[in-house]
Design an enzyme around this catalytic site. Structure first.
Site, PDB file in Angstrom:
ATOM      1  N   TYR A 212       7.831   1.911  -7.811  1.00 17.81           N
ATOM      2  CA  TYR A 212       7.121   0.637  -7.940  1.00 17.81           C
ATOM      3  C   TYR A 212       6.644   0.408  -9.386  1.00 17.81           C
ATOM      4  O   TYR A 212       6.723  -0.694  -9.913  1.00 17.81           O
ATOM      5  CB  TYR A 212       5.911   0.595  -6.991  1.00 17.81           C
TER       6      TYR A 212
ATOM      7  N   ASN B  52       2.388   9.936  -2.612  1.00 17.60           N
ATOM      8  CA  ASN B  52       3.814   9.587  -2.542  1.00 17.60           C
ATOM      9  C   ASN B  52       4.322   9.217  -3.944  1.00 17.60           C
ATOM     10  O   ASN B  52       4.519   8.048  -4.297  1.00 17.60           O
ATOM     11  CB  ASN B  52       4.018   8.431  -1.561  1.00 17.60           C
TER      12      ASN B  52
ATOM     13  N   GLU C 229       0.852  -1.181   0.000  1.00 24.77           N
ATOM     14  CA  GLU C 229       0.000   0.000   0.000  1.00 24.77           C
ATOM     15  C   GLU C 229       0.885   1.228   0.000  1.00 24.77           C
ATOM     16  O   GLU C 229       1.934   1.229   0.648  1.00 24.77           O
ATOM     17  CB  GLU C 229      -0.871   0.047   1.258  1.00 24.77           C
TER      18      GLU C 229
END
Ligand SMILES: CC(C)(COP(=O)(O)OP(=O)(O)OC[C@H]1O[C@@H](n2cnc3c(N)ncnc32)[C@H](O)[C@@H]1OP(=O)(O)O)[C@@H](O)C(=O)NCCC(=O)NCCS
Length: 152
Positions: A120, A113, A108
């Site tokens: 990611y 962010n 999560e």
């Protein structure tokens, strides 16, 4: 720089790194100590350390190893060492280890962010859902990201 498994001697340094980072997950001392308790929920923690001084840490990643799915619980790189590929190396090593034991790796992340989301996404994670108002201080949605180890 080398990536190695955490030792108990690293805990003070990684706590200091984590506490200096606003967007990191913040853990209490006992949660770090539990990493070394044999019957605690299984986790893998890797640190990025200097090759010449293995006690000097640049970052770390912690993953909870549930059967089938592993979940990244925290990843932090010291601010002065960011954008040098350390976060990428930590997570690549983790994904390499996950290939044998997990079908997917999840996490999560705060919607705001962007640094972590880009990291990611570059590594192949994709958005699977959203948890409304999941985070506090400030309240914010979490994005649920996932990568299948079959594509690694
Ligand atoms: C997220 C974090 C771990 C990334 O670590 P890092 O070592 O700087 O990441 P890398 O150098 O491997 O960066 C990989 C890619 O991520 C993206 N990225 C990383 N930091 C970024 C930033 N500040 N802004 C935009 N994109 C960023 C870029 O695409 C980057 O590739 P590039 O440098 O070739 O453009 C680091 O910013 C950090 O510790 N943040 C604070 C803690 C945190 O929020 N953790 C995530 C909790 S879910």
């Amino acid at each position: 720089m080398l990536i190695r498994v955490i030792t108990h001697d690293d805990v003070l340094s990684i706590r200091a790194l984590e506490q200096r980072s606003e967007t990191a997950a913040h853990w209490a001392q006992h949660e770090y100590d539990a990493l070394f308790v044999p019957d605690a929920p299984p986790r893998i923690a890797l640190v990025a350390a200097s090759e010449s001084d293995v006690a000097q840490l640049y970052g770390f990643v912690i993953v909870r190893c549930a059967p089938g799915d592993w979940e990244i619980e925290n990843v932090v790189v010291a601010q002065e060492h960011q954008r040098l590929g350390i976060g990428t190396k930590l997570i690549r090593e983790l994904l390499h280890r996950a290939q044998c034991d997990a079908t997917s790796v999840l996490l999560e992340v705060r919607e705001s962010n962007l640094a972590a989301r880009r990291l990611y996404e570059k590594l192949g994670f994709s958005e699977q859902g959203r948890r409304s108002n999941y985070y506090r201080d400030p309240t914010e949605d979490a994005l649920l990201l996932r990568i299948s180890t079959a594509i690694l």
